[in-house]
Every structure is written in C-alpha cells, then in structure tokens.
Enzyme design. Structure first.
Site, mmCIF file in Angstrom:
data_model
loop_
_atom_site.group_PDB
_atom_site.id
_atom_site.type_symbol
_atom_site.label_atom_id
_atom_site.label_comp_id
_atom_site.label_asym_id
_atom_site.label_seq_id
_atom_site.Cartn_x
_atom_site.Cartn_y
_atom_site.Cartn_z
ATOM 1 N N GLY A 14 1.043 -1.411 0.018
ATOM 2 C CA GLY A 14 -0.092 0.296 -0.240
ATOM 3 C C GLY A 14 0.603 1.239 -0.195
ATOM 4 N N ASN A 36 -3.308 -7.760 -0.218
ATOM 5 C CA ASN A 36 -4.542 -9.336 -0.727
ATOM 6 C C ASN A 36 -4.307 -8.398 -2.077
ATOM 7 O OD1 ASN A 36 -5.727 -6.841 0.010
ATOM 8 N ND2 ASN A 36 -7.512 -8.295 0.552
ATOM 9 N N GLY A 40 -3.710 -2.330 -2.852
ATOM 10 C CA GLY A 40 -2.327 -1.749 -2.880
ATOM 11 C C GLY A 40 -2.256 -2.174 -3.760
ATOM 12 N N SER A 79 -5.120 -2.195 5.344
ATOM 13 C CA SER A 79 -6.284 -1.448 5.065
ATOM 14 C C SER A 79 -6.977 -0.130 4.147
ATOM 15 C CB SER A 79 -6.906 -0.517 6.946
ATOM 16 O OG SER A 79 -7.997 -0.198 5.955
ATOM 17 N N GLY A 106 -1.466 -12.302 16.949
ATOM 18 C CA GLY A 106 -1.692 -13.981 16.884
ATOM 19 C C GLY A 106 -0.440 -13.882 16.310
ATOM 20 N N ALA A 118 -0.972 0.512 12.907
ATOM 21 C CA ALA A 118 -1.660 1.797 12.522
ATOM 22 C C ALA A 118 -2.988 2.020 13.021
ATOM 23 C CB ALA A 118 -1.650 1.192 11.062
ATOM 24 N N TYR A 149 -15.093 2.434 9.151
ATOM 25 C CA TYR A 149 -13.250 2.479 9.393
ATOM 26 C C TYR A 149 -13.543 2.824 10.831
ATOM 27 C CZ TYR A 149 -8.909 4.305 8.761
ATOM 28 O OH TYR A 149 -7.704 4.863 8.353
ATOM 29 N N TYR A 163 -4.418 -8.079 24.200
ATOM 30 C CA TYR A 163 -2.924 -8.620 24.180
ATOM 31 C C TYR A 163 -1.459 -7.913 24.501
ATOM 32 C CZ TYR A 163 -3.962 -11.692 20.240
ATOM 33 O OH TYR A 163 -5.237 -12.576 19.499
#
Ligand code: UDP
Length: 313
Positions: A14, A36, A40, A79, A106, A118, A149, A163
């Site tokens: 991106g 994906n 981008g 994103s 993870g 971000a 968003y 986390y």
C-alpha cells in the site's frame, strides 16, 4: 555481528506500507510484505522484488496465516484507507480491522515480536476538541458511512491493548493524520490525489461543501520517520503523528494552484455525510517522547508529489 532483524509489514504494497518497506530495506532488515492487493499495488514494491532480503506474500489478512521463521516486528497497516475505498469495501474494511488485526496480533504473539498498530485520526470522528489530543475519546457516528473504518480502527486499538494486558506483549499504536506523497493512488478519491489529478489535466478542483472544513497534511517521509521512532521507542501510545499546520480545503486548493502555477476553476460539490469539520493533531506527546516533529513544508511536499504523479500517471 548483530543478527539481522525481520519485519512483517501487513498492507506492505500500500501507500504507507510500501514506504515503510523501503525504510527497513535501506537499513538492512529482512522485510516480509503481506497484501491482498485490493487497494495496494505490486508497482509500489516492484523495485524491491528481486532483493534477497525482501519477500512478498499475497494474502487476505482477515484469514489466518502461518509464516515460517523468526519475526522481530509486526507493523499492521493492512486496510483500505480512503473514504471512497472504505465505503465501497465496507465489509472488507471491518473484517481486516477486526479479524485481520486479531491475526496480526496472533503472529506477533507467536513470534514474540513487537507489534505496531496503524490507527487513525478518524478515531476522533468529527472532533469537538481541537486540536486533537490522544486523551480525547472522539465523536464517531458508529452507524454512519464512515463508521466501518472508524469503528474497525477503534476496535483494533482496543484489541491491541488487550493483547498487551493479557499476553504482556510489547505493543505500540500510532494515530495517523492525513498523509500524502508519492504512491497514493491517483483515483483513490482523497483530496490530495484528486486536486493533483485535476490540476494536471486542467479540470476544475472539486471542493466538497463550502471548503471551510480543515485538514492538516503530513508528507509520507515525515510520517515514516515518526512511525519508526515509535516502533523503536519504549512508548506504547496511542501517539498522534501528523503535521499540525492546518488549512481549510479552500486554502489548500490555492496552495495546489500556486505550486502548479496558473489558475483553474473550482467546482463545488456536496459535502459527504459525516465529513469531519476540523482536524489538526496535537503532537506534544510525539515531540516529548519520540523527539519527533514533521520537517517537510506542505509547499515542498506537494511539489514532490505533483512531480511524481506527472511522471507516473
Ligand atoms: N475533499 C474535497 N474535494 C475532493 C476530495 C475531498 O473538498 O475532491 C474534502 C473532503 O470533503 C474532506 C477533505 O477534503 O473534507 C479531506 O478529504 P480526504 O478524502 O482526503 O480525507 P479525510 O480527511 O476526509 O479522510
């Protein structure tokens, strides 16, 4: 000899992700870019593809993935980020902010990596506190068109901190304000590429609403400097990274015209729903804890961006 560090950049193809890949590559890191390619583009990383320190993985982060080998840093930048993209890709935007952030966390947990999320000035919504400080909770419409968003990013911040608390991870959150520069998509609908595309093609500059709404624009190199300073610091954040010089959109149109030389017409169009009326970062925290502040004036950054677009579009 210090061992080579490995960085995973999600959204690495991106606009901002690819500039981060460049920063790490020029400093001798091994870089894995995951993307994906829905917003981008491989052209953003084409110059890195043959380098033995660079790996590209085409993958939708909202689905789990196992990546072999050690990873020292995970930077979660996957994103859609322009308003027309996240309106058109509303479910993907929510999935990557929620499931994608979960998957990225993870990976970081499994690899004992430092994790950087971000986030965005959109977490402040249409802000009632001005300039925006990190302790402001924001004014977001969760069921408005931008909610997909804004809420995904707010969820991502909360999950990142969960986390940290539960798994004792080293995490960081950057709240990114309007950023511009080479490799933005000319048709991504944001005001900087729109105005540059329009002025390069002698078309009227489209001003949404009365043009009195404000934004504060940060050149991408300054942003990358701030993000990498945060990553390598002890700070968790959230930390605002943005340029505090505030412009109305009408003033910004004048600056673009001045940079290009000559005048073009203005075309007034309706203001999109929930378009924030004002936005300007308070960067006292970044100044104090990271010793960071932006260096590139808007006049210079717009010139650099215009030159890039003139060559690459
Ligand atoms: N805008 C505009 N003309 C355009 C595109 C955007 O006047 O052609 C306005 C938009 O309504 C907003 C500001 O410029 O007030 C910044 O929009 P952008 O999409 O770049 O990002 P945002 O800050 O809204 O996420």
């Amino acid at each position: 000899m210090a061992t080579q560090k490995t960085v995973l950049v999600t959204g690495g193809a991106g606009f901002i992700g690819s500039h981060l890949c460049d920063w790490f590559m020029t400093r001798g890191y091994k870089v894995i870019a995951l993307d994906n390619l829905i917003t981008g583009s491989k052209s953003n990383i084409a110059h890195l593809m043959k380098n033995k320190n660079f790996e590209f993985i085409k993958h939708d982060l909202s689905k789990p993935i196992r990546i072999p080998g050690k990873i020292d840093y995970v930077l979660n930048f996957a994103s859609p980020a322009s308003p027309i993209d996240y309106l058109n890709l509303s479910i993907q935007t929510m999935k990557v902010g929620a499931l994608g952030t979960h998957n990225a966390l993870g990976i970081a947990k499994a690899k004992k990596a430092v994790f950087l999320q971000a986030s965005t000035s959109e977490v402040y919504g249409d802000p009632l506190v001005h300039p925006q400080t990190e302790d402001y909770w924001g004014n977001v419409n969760p069921i408005g068109p931008r909610g997909v968003y804004d809420e995904a990013k707010r969820f991502a911040e909360a999950l990142t901190l969960a986390y940290k608390k539960v798994h004792k991870m080293d995490v960081k959150i950057v709240r990114i304000f309007n950023t511009y520069g080479p490799r933005m998509r000319l048709k991504d609908g944001r005001v900087v590429p729109n105005f540059i595309d329009q002025i390069l093609h002698d078309k009227p500059l489209t001003i949404y609403g009365n043009g009195k709404q404000t934004r504060s624009f940060c050149y991408v190199d300054d942003l990358v400097d701030g993000i990498t300073k945060l990553l390598l610091s002890k700070e968790t954040g959230p930390v605002n990274i943005g340029n505090p010089r505030e412009f109305t959109i009408r003033e910004f149109a004048d600056l673009v015209m001045k940079t290009h030389g000559g005048k073009v017409k203005l075309a007034y169009e309706p203001l999109p729903t929930d378009d924030p009326k004002q936005r300007k970062p308070n960067i006292a925290l970044a100044r104090k804890t990271l010793g960071w502040e932006p260096k590139i004036p808007l006049e210079q950054g717009i010139q650099l961006t215009m030159d890039w677009f003139a060559k690459n579009s």
